[in-house]
Scaffold this motif. Structure first.
Motif, PDB file in Angstrom:
ATOM      1  N   GLY A  11     -17.253   6.330   9.575  1.00  0.00           N
ATOM      2  CA  GLY A  11     -17.682   4.978   9.887  1.00  0.00           C
ATOM      3  C   GLY A  11     -17.176   3.902   8.944  1.00  0.00           C
ATOM      4  N   ASN A  12     -16.292   4.275   8.041  1.00  0.00           N
ATOM      5  CA  ASN A  12     -15.706   3.294   7.128  1.00  0.00           C
ATOM      6  C   ASN A  12     -14.739   2.397   7.908  1.00  0.00           C
ATOM      7  N   VAL A  13     -14.693   1.099   7.584  1.00  0.00           N
ATOM      8  CA  VAL A  13     -13.788   0.197   8.293  1.00  0.00           C
ATOM      9  C   VAL A  13     -12.366   0.419   7.792  1.00  0.00           C
ATOM     10  N   VAL A  14     -11.486   0.921   8.677  1.00  0.00           N
ATOM     11  CA  VAL A  14     -10.110   1.197   8.237  1.00  0.00           C
ATOM     12  C   VAL A  14      -9.100   0.184   8.789  1.00  0.00           C
ATOM     13  N   ALA A  15      -9.465  -0.521   9.873  1.00  0.00           N
ATOM     14  CA  ALA A  15      -8.497  -1.384  10.551  1.00  0.00           C
ATOM     15  C   ALA A  15      -7.987  -2.514   9.664  1.00  0.00           C
ATOM     16  N   GLU A  16      -8.820  -2.933   8.706  1.00  0.00           N
ATOM     17  CA  GLU A  16      -8.399  -4.051   7.855  1.00  0.00           C
ATOM     18  C   GLU A  16      -7.191  -3.692   6.990  1.00  0.00           C
ATOM     19  N   HIS A  17      -6.951  -2.393   6.792  1.00  0.00           N
ATOM     20  CA  HIS A  17      -5.819  -1.983   5.971  1.00  0.00           C
ATOM     21  C   HIS A  17      -4.574  -1.687   6.796  1.00  0.00           C
ATOM     22  N   TRP A  18      -4.718  -1.687   8.133  1.00  0.00           N
ATOM     23  CA  TRP A  18      -3.641  -1.205   8.981  1.00  0.00           C
ATOM     24  C   TRP A  18      -2.336  -2.000   8.821  1.00  0.00           C
ATOM     25  N   GLU A  19      -2.442  -3.320   8.847  1.00  0.00           N
ATOM     26  CA  GLU A  19      -1.208  -4.106   8.845  1.00  0.00           C
ATOM     27  C   GLU A  19      -0.436  -3.948   7.548  1.00  0.00           C
ATOM     28  N   GLU A  20      -1.155  -3.890   6.437  1.00  0.00           N
ATOM     29  CA  GLU A  20      -0.450  -3.680   5.167  1.00  0.00           C
ATOM     30  C   GLU A  20       0.148  -2.278   5.124  1.00  0.00           C
ATOM     31  N   PHE A  21      -0.639  -1.306   5.610  1.00  0.00           N
ATOM     32  CA  PHE A  21      -0.150   0.075   5.631  1.00  0.00           C
ATOM     33  C   PHE A  21       1.111   0.185   6.473  1.00  0.00           C
ATOM     34  N   LYS A  22       1.087  -0.434   7.646  1.00  0.00           N
ATOM     35  CA  LYS A  22       2.240  -0.367   8.550  1.00  0.00           C
ATOM     36  C   LYS A  22       3.449  -1.055   7.926  1.00  0.00           C
ATOM     37  N   ALA A  23       3.206  -2.216   7.349  1.00  0.00           N
ATOM     38  CA  ALA A  23       4.321  -2.969   6.770  1.00  0.00           C
ATOM     39  C   ALA A  23       4.984  -2.192   5.637  1.00  0.00           C
ATOM     40  N   ARG A  24       4.163  -1.519   4.846  1.00  0.00           N
ATOM     41  CA  ARG A  24       4.729  -0.875   3.658  1.00  0.00           C
ATOM     42  C   ARG A  24       5.337   0.490   3.923  1.00  0.00           C
ATOM     43  N   THR A  25       4.783   1.213   4.927  1.00  0.00           N
ATOM     44  CA  THR A  25       5.279   2.581   5.109  1.00  0.00           C
ATOM     45  C   THR A  25       6.241   2.720   6.281  1.00  0.00           C
ATOM     46  N   ARG A  26       6.186   1.806   7.248  1.00  0.00           N
ATOM     47  CA  ARG A  26       7.008   2.023   8.445  1.00  0.00           C
ATOM     48  C   ARG A  26       8.024   0.915   8.671  1.00  0.00           C
ATOM     49  N   GLU A  27       7.669  -0.328   8.316  1.00  0.00           N
ATOM     50  CA  GLU A  27       8.557  -1.434   8.663  1.00  0.00           C
ATOM     51  C   GLU A  27       9.362  -1.934   7.478  1.00  0.00           C
ATOM     52  N   ALA A  28       9.032  -1.451   6.300  1.00  0.00           N
ATOM     53  CA  ALA A  28       9.779  -1.909   5.120  1.00  0.00           C
ATOM     54  C   ALA A  28      11.185  -1.316   5.135  1.00  0.00           C
ATOM     55  N   GLU A  29      12.096  -2.006   4.458  1.00  0.00           N
ATOM     56  CA  GLU A  29      13.460  -1.477   4.382  1.00  0.00           C
ATOM     57  C   GLU A  29      13.485  -0.185   3.581  1.00  0.00           C
ATOM     58  N   GLU A  30      12.682  -0.161   2.530  1.00  0.00           N
ATOM     59  CA  GLU A  30      12.541   1.079   1.760  1.00  0.00           C
ATOM     60  C   GLU A  30      11.099   1.528   1.888  1.00  0.00           C
ATOM     61  N   PRO A  31      10.801   2.344   2.910  1.00  0.00           N
ATOM     62  CA  PRO A  31       9.401   2.742   3.143  1.00  0.00           C
ATOM     63  C   PRO A  31       8.813   3.466   1.927  1.00  0.00           C
ATOM     64  N   GLU A  32       7.563   3.113   1.626  1.00  0.00           N
ATOM     65  CA  GLU A  32       6.891   3.773   0.501  1.00  0.00           C
ATOM     66  C   GLU A  32       6.221   5.055   0.986  1.00  0.00           C
ATOM     67  N   ASP A  33       5.814   5.862   0.046  1.00  0.00           N
ATOM     68  CA  ASP A  33       5.101   7.098   0.367  1.00  0.00           C
ATOM     69  C   ASP A  33       3.691   6.748   0.873  1.00  0.00           C
ATOM     70  N   PRO A  34       3.343   7.170   2.105  1.00  0.00           N
ATOM     71  CA  PRO A  34       2.016   6.829   2.644  1.00  0.00           C
ATOM     72  C   PRO A  34       0.877   7.249   1.720  1.00  0.00           C
ATOM     73  N   GLU A  35       1.036   8.385   1.045  1.00  0.00           N
ATOM     74  CA  GLU A  35      -0.017   8.858   0.142  1.00  0.00           C
ATOM     75  C   GLU A  35      -0.318   7.811  -0.928  1.00  0.00           C
ATOM     76  N   LYS A  36       0.743   7.265  -1.496  1.00  0.00           N
ATOM     77  CA  LYS A  36       0.582   6.282  -2.569  1.00  0.00           C
ATOM     78  C   LYS A  36      -0.048   4.997  -2.020  1.00  0.00           C
ATOM     79  N   VAL A  37       0.433   4.574  -0.851  1.00  0.00           N
ATOM     80  CA  VAL A  37      -0.080   3.329  -0.263  1.00  0.00           C
ATOM     81  C   VAL A  37      -1.574   3.459   0.035  1.00  0.00           C
TER      82      VAL A  37
END
Lengths: 66, 259
Positions: A11-37
């Motif tokens: 029940g923790n709110v996760v959607a608020e982190h989605w856009e930053e998570f997506k930007a950093r791990t999938r859409e960035a030119e150098e995707p970061e490690d999802p674990e770290k993000v």
């Protein structure tokens, strides 16, 4: 379709982190490690982490068939 | 009959806390946990009036997503059953966020502003009026203020001797909070009676007490709670309200059985 607002399990709110998570791990030119993000975003439990890791936005795919 | 309990914070922030309570029974600890989850009311969108929804999602799906958005709740000014109206009006191409919700009452509003509700394309529009109602977690999970509320026994690590010279260097994983009892065996600063989070030594006792034979015991009637909230209330408020709800029900029971 859209990212779930809350974690199904705890029940923790996760959607608020989605856009930053997506930007950093999938859409960035150098995707970061999802674990770290996720660690940096403070999404700690593995139930919440899977919500973001396993999500795919489908609005763009569905939109033409409206 | 009244009894004093000792409460000590180990970690504390607005939405997350870890605190030690001494002198309570396991049953009472579980009572507090359950009250924090199910008995502290929070506001949540319950009814929506859709004026226009030309997005790719159905009205019901939008309603569900709005219901899950945590709303700030001030329990001094509202009672269970009170309603507050919120509205949202966003035109594409744009994403509608929880922060776009406009409340009719400044005390009630989205606790997080950047939860995406729906991605709107060119020409799509979302206009909704939503009634938020104050209710308890036992009515619907969206009214739960506490998230992942739990507790563990406070633990005590005893050094009973040295490890044999040729014994394996196996890890000894322990999670939770320990009450320091063997400070003289720890490298670095430590005093007996310190409350130490096991994360501080990687949850591995062999890192804190290298080369020692250890025994771990629970401390009787001492519980370390770990509580998070979804943002609708502070952890402190959530805990106090939970305890109040137990007390008021206990009073009610006493009055009911009195001759």
């Amino acid at each position: 379709m859209m990212v779930p607002v809350r974690c199904f399990t705890c029940g923790n709110v996760v959607a608020e982190h989605w856009e930053e998570f997506k930007a950093r791990t999938r859409e960035a030119e150098e995707p970061e490690d999802p674990e770290k993000v996720l660690d940096e975003l403070g999404v700690e439990r593995h139930c919440c982490r899977r919500m973001l890791v396993s999500h795919k936005d489908l609005v763009d795919i569905v939109a033409p068939y409206q | 009959m009244t009894q004093d309990y000792e409460v000590e914070f180990v970690e504390r922030s607005d939405r997350e806390a870890r605190f030690l309570v001494r002198g309570i029974s396991p049953a009472f600890a579980n009572g507090i946990r359950r009250a924090m989850i199910a008995d502290v009311p929070t506001f949540s969108v319950d009814t929506v009036r859709v004026i226009e929804n030309s997005s790719v999602m159905f009205d019901e799906q939008i309603g569900l997503r709005l219901g899950l958005v945590p709303l700030t709740t001030d329990l001094d000014d509202f009672e269970v059953g009170d309603e507050v109206t919120l509205s949202i009006d966003v035109s594409g191409p744009e994403t509608a966020y929880s922060g776009d919700l406009v409340s009719s009452d400044s005390l009630v509003g989205p606790a997080d502003d950047n939860i995406p509700i729906i991605d709107l394309k060119d020409g799509q529009r979302l206009e909704v009026e939503a009634d938020a109602v104050l209710d308890r977690g036992r009515e619907h999970a969206k009214h739960q203020g506490g998230v992942a509320v739990g507790y563990r026994h406070l633990q005590r690590v005893e050094v009973v001797g040295d490890k044999g010279e040729f014994e394996d260097d196996e890890t000894h994983i322990l999670r939770g909070v320990i009450e320091e009892q063997a400070a003289e065996h720890v490298d670095g600063d430590a005093d007996d009676g310190d409350l130490v989070l096991t994360e501080e030594f990687d949850s591995d006792l062999t890192k804190r007490y290298p080369g020692k034979e250890l025994e771990v015991h629970d401390v009787e009637n001492a519980f370390v709670f770990h509580a998070e909230t979804d943002g609708s209330l502070s952890v402190e408020e959530l805990t106090l309200r939970a305890v109040d709800s137990i007390r008021s029900r206990a009073d009610e029971l006493r009055d009911a059985v009195q001759l």
